[in-house]
Design a protein around this motif. Structure first.
Motif, short mmCIF file in Angstrom:
data_model
loop_
_atom_site.label_atom_id
_atom_site.label_comp_id
_atom_site.label_asym_id
_atom_site.label_seq_id
_atom_site.Cartn_x
_atom_site.Cartn_y
_atom_site.Cartn_z
N GLY A 122 14.96 13.25 -24.37
CA GLY A 122 15.07 14.63 -24.81
C GLY A 122 15.41 15.58 -23.68
N ASP A 123 15.23 16.86 -23.94
CA ASP A 123 15.56 17.90 -22.97
C ASP A 123 14.71 17.81 -21.72
OD1 ASP A 123 17.47 18.93 -24.61
OD2 ASP A 123 16.16 20.41 -25.52
N ASN A 124 13.47 17.35 -21.85
CA ASN A 124 12.58 17.32 -20.69
C ASN A 124 13.03 16.33 -19.62
OD1 ASN A 124 12.00 15.17 -22.30
ND2 ASN A 124 9.81 15.23 -21.98
N TYR A 129 14.95 21.40 -16.38
CA TYR A 129 14.18 21.69 -17.58
C TYR A 129 12.86 22.36 -17.20
CZ TYR A 129 11.32 21.05 -21.72
OH TYR A 129 10.50 21.26 -22.79
N LYS A 130 12.51 23.40 -17.95
CA LYS A 130 11.25 24.10 -17.71
C LYS A 130 10.40 23.99 -18.96
CE LYS A 130 13.42 27.26 -14.56
NZ LYS A 130 13.91 28.58 -14.32
N GLU A 138 8.08 32.96 -16.38
CA GLU A 138 9.33 33.64 -16.06
C GLU A 138 9.51 34.90 -16.88
OE1 GLU A 138 12.86 31.33 -16.37
OE2 GLU A 138 12.45 30.19 -14.55
N GLU A 139 9.19 34.84 -18.17
CA GLU A 139 9.31 36.02 -19.02
C GLU A 139 8.37 37.13 -18.55
OE1 GLU A 139 8.91 35.18 -23.18
OE2 GLU A 139 10.41 33.57 -23.09
N LYS A 140 7.14 36.79 -18.18
CA LYS A 140 6.20 37.79 -17.68
C LYS A 140 6.68 38.40 -16.37
CE LYS A 140 2.06 36.06 -19.92
NZ LYS A 140 0.72 35.48 -19.75
N ASP A 141 7.24 37.55 -15.51
CA ASP A 141 7.77 38.04 -14.24
C ASP A 141 8.94 39.00 -14.47
OD1 ASP A 141 5.91 36.56 -12.84
OD2 ASP A 141 7.31 34.92 -12.37
N LYS A 142 9.81 38.72 -15.43
CA LYS A 142 10.94 39.59 -15.74
C LYS A 142 10.44 40.91 -16.30
CE LYS A 142 14.50 36.13 -16.59
NZ LYS A 142 15.39 35.52 -17.58
N GLU A 143 9.44 40.84 -17.18
CA GLU A 143 8.89 42.07 -17.76
C GLU A 143 8.25 42.93 -16.68
OE1 GLU A 143 6.21 41.05 -20.92
OE2 GLU A 143 7.80 40.21 -22.16
#
Length: 150
Positions: A122-124, A129-130, A138-143
């Motif tokens: 699979g993708d992993n 792959y994260k 990453e989303e929290k860091d961007k926000e």
């Protein structure tokens, strides 16, 4: 036009020709008398088996689907052999080695066609792959960066 159109039309034509010859053998036995239901089975199973093998080898799809098509083709080729046994008499001691040979060739083809990939890859397993927690971080860091910029 579908990518699989050529495989589908070839399969339909194989079935059509086999049934047509069988019908001609029943209606004109002096010309087509040697063609029987067993030979129709050999023609259909061998033809469709080769089509499934070729489709499994050359189609770009998931590993599982490729292996499924290759093994279905192998099963059809074994069925063709069994029909051939009833059409002509093959010595009984040769049947199992021929079936084993067909299975071994199918195994080699499935490994070569899929490049030895596992069915559950699979993708992993892909580079970069994260997982869920890394993406959330990453989303929290961007926000937080966007808030600091404002």
């Amino acid at each position: 036009m579908s990518k699989n159109f050529i495989y589908k039309i070839c399969g339909a034509m194989i079935v059509f020709v086999a049934v047509l010859f069988w019908l001609l053998a029943e209606t004109v036995p002096e010309t087509f008398g040697g063609y029987s239901l067993a030979w129709a089975g050999v023609t259909i199973c061998a033809g469709l088996g080769l089509i499934f093998l070729l489709n499994g080898i050359f189609q770009k799809s998931t590993t599982t689907l490729k292996k499924l098509k290759i093994w279905f083709g192998v099963v059809l080729l074994i069925s063709a052999l069994l029909c051939l046994i009833s059409a002509i008499v093959i010595p009984e001691n040769l049947v199992l080695p021929i079936i084993a040979l067909i299975v071994a060739v199918g195994l080699n083809i499935s490994i070569l066609a899929t490049g030895g990939k596992k069915w559950d890859e699979g993708d992993n397993h892909k580079k970069g792959y994260k997982n869920y927690y890394e993406r959330q971080k990453e989303e929290k860091d961007k926000e937080s960066e966007q808030k600091n910029e404002q």
